[in-house]
Design a protein around this motif. Structure first.
Motif, PDB file in Angstrom:
ATOM      1  N   MET A   1      38.871  25.774  44.630  1.00 11.75           N
ATOM      2  CA  MET A   1      38.400  26.889  43.833  1.00 11.75           C
ATOM      3  C   MET A   1      39.608  27.663  43.296  1.00 11.75           C
ATOM      4  SD  MET A   1      35.704  29.724  44.973  1.00 11.75           S
ATOM      5  CE  MET A   1      35.046  30.864  43.825  1.00 11.75           C
ATOM      6  N   HIS A   2      39.530  28.054  42.036  1.00  8.26           N
ATOM      7  CA  HIS A   2      40.623  28.775  41.406  1.00  8.26           C
ATOM      8  C   HIS A   2      40.389  30.279  41.504  1.00  8.26           C
ATOM      9  CE1 HIS A   2      41.583  24.849  40.026  1.00  8.26           C
ATOM     10  NE2 HIS A   2      40.633  24.803  39.116  1.00  8.26           N
ATOM     11  N   ILE A   3      41.455  30.997  41.813  1.00  7.50           N
ATOM     12  CA  ILE A   3      41.386  32.452  41.894  1.00  7.50           C
ATOM     13  C   ILE A   3      41.340  33.046  40.483  1.00  7.50           C
ATOM     14  CG2 ILE A   3      42.582  34.527  42.707  1.00  7.50           C
ATOM     15  CD1 ILE A   3      41.545  32.694  44.963  1.00  7.50           C
ATOM     16  N   LEU A   4      42.196  32.511  39.575  1.00  5.46           N
ATOM     17  CA  LEU A   4      42.225  32.946  38.181  1.00  5.46           C
ATOM     18  C   LEU A   4      42.229  31.722  37.283  1.00  5.46           C
ATOM     19  CD1 LEU A   4      45.075  35.639  38.353  1.00  5.46           C
ATOM     20  CD2 LEU A   4      42.618  36.082  38.248  1.00  5.46           C
ATOM     21  N   ASP A   5      41.394  31.736  36.252  1.00  4.14           N
ATOM     22  CA  ASP A   5      41.403  30.647  35.275  1.00  4.14           C
ATOM     23  C   ASP A   5      42.286  31.052  34.085  1.00  4.14           C
ATOM     24  OD1 ASP A   5      39.886  32.428  33.755  1.00  4.14           O
ATOM     25  OD2 ASP A   5      38.041  31.280  33.938  1.00  4.14           O
ATOM     26  N   ALA A   6      42.367  30.189  33.080  1.00  6.46           N
ATOM     27  CA  ALA A   6      43.245  30.431  31.933  1.00  6.46           C
ATOM     28  C   ALA A   6      42.903  31.737  31.213  1.00  6.46           C
ATOM     29  CB  ALA A   6      43.194  29.252  30.976  1.00  6.46           C
ATOM     30  N   ALA A   7      41.622  32.042  31.055  1.00  7.42           N
ATOM     31  CA  ALA A   7      41.223  33.271  30.369  1.00  7.42           C
ATOM     32  C   ALA A   7      41.676  34.508  31.147  1.00  7.42           C
ATOM     33  CB  ALA A   7      39.711  33.287  30.157  1.00  7.42           C
ATOM     34  N   ALA A   8      41.514  34.491  32.457  1.00  7.23           N
ATOM     35  CA  ALA A   8      41.937  35.630  33.281  1.00  7.23           C
ATOM     36  C   ALA A   8      43.455  35.783  33.241  1.00  7.23           C
ATOM     37  CB  ALA A   8      41.445  35.442  34.711  1.00  7.23           C
ATOM     38  N   ILE A   9      44.163  34.664  33.216  1.00  7.49           N
ATOM     39  CA  ILE A   9      45.630  34.699  33.145  1.00  7.49           C
ATOM     40  C   ILE A   9      46.070  35.353  31.841  1.00  7.49           C
ATOM     41  CG2 ILE A   9      47.685  33.229  32.896  1.00  7.49           C
ATOM     42  CD1 ILE A   9      46.206  31.294  34.914  1.00  7.49           C
ATOM     43  N   GLN A  10      45.405  35.023  30.745  1.00  8.47           N
ATOM     44  CA  GLN A  10      45.782  35.592  29.456  1.00  8.47           C
ATOM     45  C   GLN A  10      45.475  37.082  29.355  1.00  8.47           C
ATOM     46  OE1 GLN A  10      44.493  33.213  26.162  1.00  8.47           O
ATOM     47  NE2 GLN A  10      45.926  31.577  26.687  1.00  8.47           N
ATOM     48  N   ARG A  11      44.604  37.580  30.202  1.00  3.52           N
ATOM     49  CA  ARG A  11      44.377  39.023  30.241  1.00  3.52           C
ATOM     50  C   ARG A  11      45.523  39.750  30.952  1.00  3.52           C
ATOM     51  NH1 ARG A  11      38.979  37.201  30.710  1.00  3.52           N
ATOM     52  NH2 ARG A  11      38.967  37.278  32.982  1.00  3.52           N
ATOM     53  N   LEU A  12      46.292  39.009  31.761  1.00  2.00           N
ATOM     54  CA  LEU A  12      47.395  39.606  32.524  1.00  2.00           C
ATOM     55  C   LEU A  12      48.750  39.511  31.827  1.00  2.00           C
ATOM     56  CD1 LEU A  12      46.643  38.372  36.140  1.00  2.00           C
ATOM     57  CD2 LEU A  12      46.673  40.728  35.348  1.00  2.00           C
ATOM     58  N   ILE A  13      49.054  38.337  31.283  1.00  2.00           N
ATOM     59  CA  ILE A  13      50.370  38.132  30.685  1.00  2.00           C
ATOM     60  C   ILE A  13      50.234  37.908  29.179  1.00  2.00           C
ATOM     61  CG2 ILE A  13      51.391  37.285  32.842  1.00  2.00           C
ATOM     62  CD1 ILE A  13      51.185  34.431  31.760  1.00  2.00           C
TER      63      ILE A  13
END
Length: 146
Positions: A1-13
């Motif tokens: 299970m992933h904690i953060l997916d690509a969309a969530a990552i792009q909200r951070l960086i």
């Protein structure tokens, strides 16, 4: 299970195609450590001409991928939310093996030290359990421009 997916990552960086290299975050302990994944595929632009006929991920981009994972760890700290993290310096970078199309790059970052808006992380990238790169990254965090 992933904690953060690509969309969530792009909200951070702020990194976007073609320079967003993290596919997902597997483990995250704020203010301590992160484990993330980069799937290296033959479709990557950087593989098309780096070593003609011998595609491999450049060391500079392995460091950039580690830095992106480190940014996620740093920016998940309550004291650095809504900010941007930048590499200040790279120390003791070592490259041990080539990273090739089809490899799954596992990124492990540990927060070593934070003082005010600066800090240090220890990083390791591995493929199939073998370390391919390690480095110490120094970072600075600045407020995001509004």
């Amino acid at each position: 299970m992933h904690i953060l997916d690509a969309a969530a990552i792009q909200r951070l960086i702020p990194n976007r195609f073609p320079i967003c290299y993290i596919d997902h975050v597997d483990e995250l302990v704020p203010d301590q450590r992160i484990t993330a994944t980069k799937n290296v595929t033959i479709n990557e632009d950087f593989l098309q001409g780096y070593f003609k006929g011998q595609p491999e991920m450049p060391g500079t981009l392995i460091i950039e991928t580690l830095a992106q994972a480190a940014s996620i760890l740093i920016l998940k700290s309550p004291q650095f939310e809504q900010r941007t993290a930048y590499i200040g310096s790279i120390r003791d970078a070592s490259f041990y093996k080539r990273v090739l199309p089809g490899d799954v790059l596992r990124l492990e970052i540990t927060l070593v030290k934070v003082k005010a808006n600066m800090g240090v992380v220890a990083t390791h990238a591995s493929v199939a359990g073998e370390v391919v790169c390690s480095a110490e990254l120094h970072f600075v965090v600045q407020a995001t421009a509004s």
